[in-house]
Motif scaffolding. Structure first.
Motif, PDB file in Angstrom:
ATOM      1  N   TRP A  12       0.907  -1.000   0.022  1.00 40.41           N
ATOM      2  CA  TRP A  12       0.029  -0.097  -0.207  1.00 40.41           C
ATOM      3  C   TRP A  12       0.750   1.367   0.062  1.00 40.41           C
ATOM      4  N   ARG A  48      -2.957   9.283   1.857  1.00 42.36           N
ATOM      5  CA  ARG A  48      -3.216   8.232   2.836  1.00 42.36           C
ATOM      6  C   ARG A  48      -4.572   8.593   3.998  1.00 42.36           C
ATOM      7  N   GLN A  52      -7.687   6.598   4.654  1.00 42.37           N
ATOM      8  CA  GLN A  52      -8.261   6.094   6.302  1.00 42.37           C
ATOM      9  C   GLN A  52      -9.625   6.691   6.616  1.00 42.37           C
ATOM     10  N   ALA A  55     -12.125   4.351   4.796  1.00 37.95           N
ATOM     11  CA  ALA A  55     -12.180   3.169   5.543  1.00 37.95           C
ATOM     12  C   ALA A  55     -13.083   3.184   6.694  1.00 37.95           C
ATOM     13  N   GLU A  61     -11.126   2.240  -0.086  1.00 36.52           N
ATOM     14  CA  GLU A  61     -10.021   3.039   0.351  1.00 36.52           C
ATOM     15  C   GLU A  61      -9.445   3.813  -1.010  1.00 36.52           C
ATOM     16  N   GLU A 184      -4.906  -3.281   9.279  1.00 37.06           N
ATOM     17  CA  GLU A 184      -4.941  -2.642   8.343  1.00 37.06           C
ATOM     18  C   GLU A 184      -6.148  -1.635   7.666  1.00 37.06           C
ATOM     19  N   TYR A 185      -6.522  -1.491   6.702  1.00 37.40           N
ATOM     20  CA  TYR A 185      -7.295  -0.484   6.265  1.00 37.40           C
ATOM     21  C   TYR A 185      -8.672  -1.129   6.903  1.00 37.40           C
TER      22      TYR A 185
END
Length: 214
Positions: A12, A48, A52, A55, A61, A184-185
């Motif tokens: 990612w 990023r 987030q 998500a 995402e 993670e996400y």
């Protein structure tokens, strides 16, 4: 696979960096968002952050962040940056001694080869890969097709996955018991109603034996 027992963190970060390098993404300057910077690290951080936020809103995402910044070209995924989470092979070995294991994954056709390269393909009794059958999660079809092929019912199965949207909610609706692997996400998703509330929640894949091998 990804985000559940395959660590996609480095992949990612590589994709985000390449996306930032190739596009004009606004970054904060003196309290306002300003275009035109060549600082890839700052643009990557901004992208990023948007991933987030997506998500947390239970949205896909990367596509959501792309849309936010008007980006049309999707940077390719770098599989060489993927790794197994620490302890994954041992967890799979132990679970496979007692249970039939399978994969239901939104993955391209190279999924089997990658699992073979990781040294864990032998622990899975069945794989349902979206790139092979033409259906992807959260469609119930990919879950039903898996049940049909292996000859069982949802009530006899447990779905473990990192995304509430793709893994937990659709499996639960069909009658699976569910485990949210909060990583993670996908681990940033939010439970907004009972339809996506898992039966169990763990903070890592390595914690699964605490549920299944007691």
């Amino acid at each position: 696979m990804g985000g559940t027992f395959i660590d996609e963190t480095a992949a990612w970060e590589d994709r985000i960096r390449r996306t930032a390098a190739a596009n004009d993404i606004p970054v904060p300057v003196d309290g306002t968002l300003t275009y035109g910077t060549n600082d890839v690290a700052r643009k990557a951080e901004r992208f990023r952050e948007e991933m987030q936020c997506a998500a947390a809103d239970n949205l896909p995402e990367y596509p959501t962040a792309m849309q936010k910044f008007g980006i049309r070209y999707k940077e390719p995924w770098s599989f060489e940056h993927e790794r197994l989470y620490e302890g994954t092979e041992e967890v799979l070995r132990r679970l496979h001694e007692r249970y039939r294991l399978g994969v239901i994954a939104n993955q391209p056709e190279n999924a089997r080869q990658r699992l073979l390269q990781f040294g864990v393909l032998q622990y899975f009794d069945h794989l349902t890969i979206s790139g092979e059958i033409g259906y992807s999660k959260p469609s119930p079809t990919i879950f039903r097709e898996t049940l049909r092929i292996i000859g069982t019912t949802a009530e006899k199965c447990v779905m473990a996955g990192d995304k509430l949207t793709n893994d937990i909610a659709p499996a639960k609706k069909l009658g699976f018991r569910t485990v949210w692997v909060k990583q993670e996400y996908g681990g940033m998703n939010r439970i907004t109603d009972q339809s996506m509330a898992p039966d169990f929640t763990v903070e890592s894949f390595s914690a699964l034996p605490e549920i299944f091998l007691k």
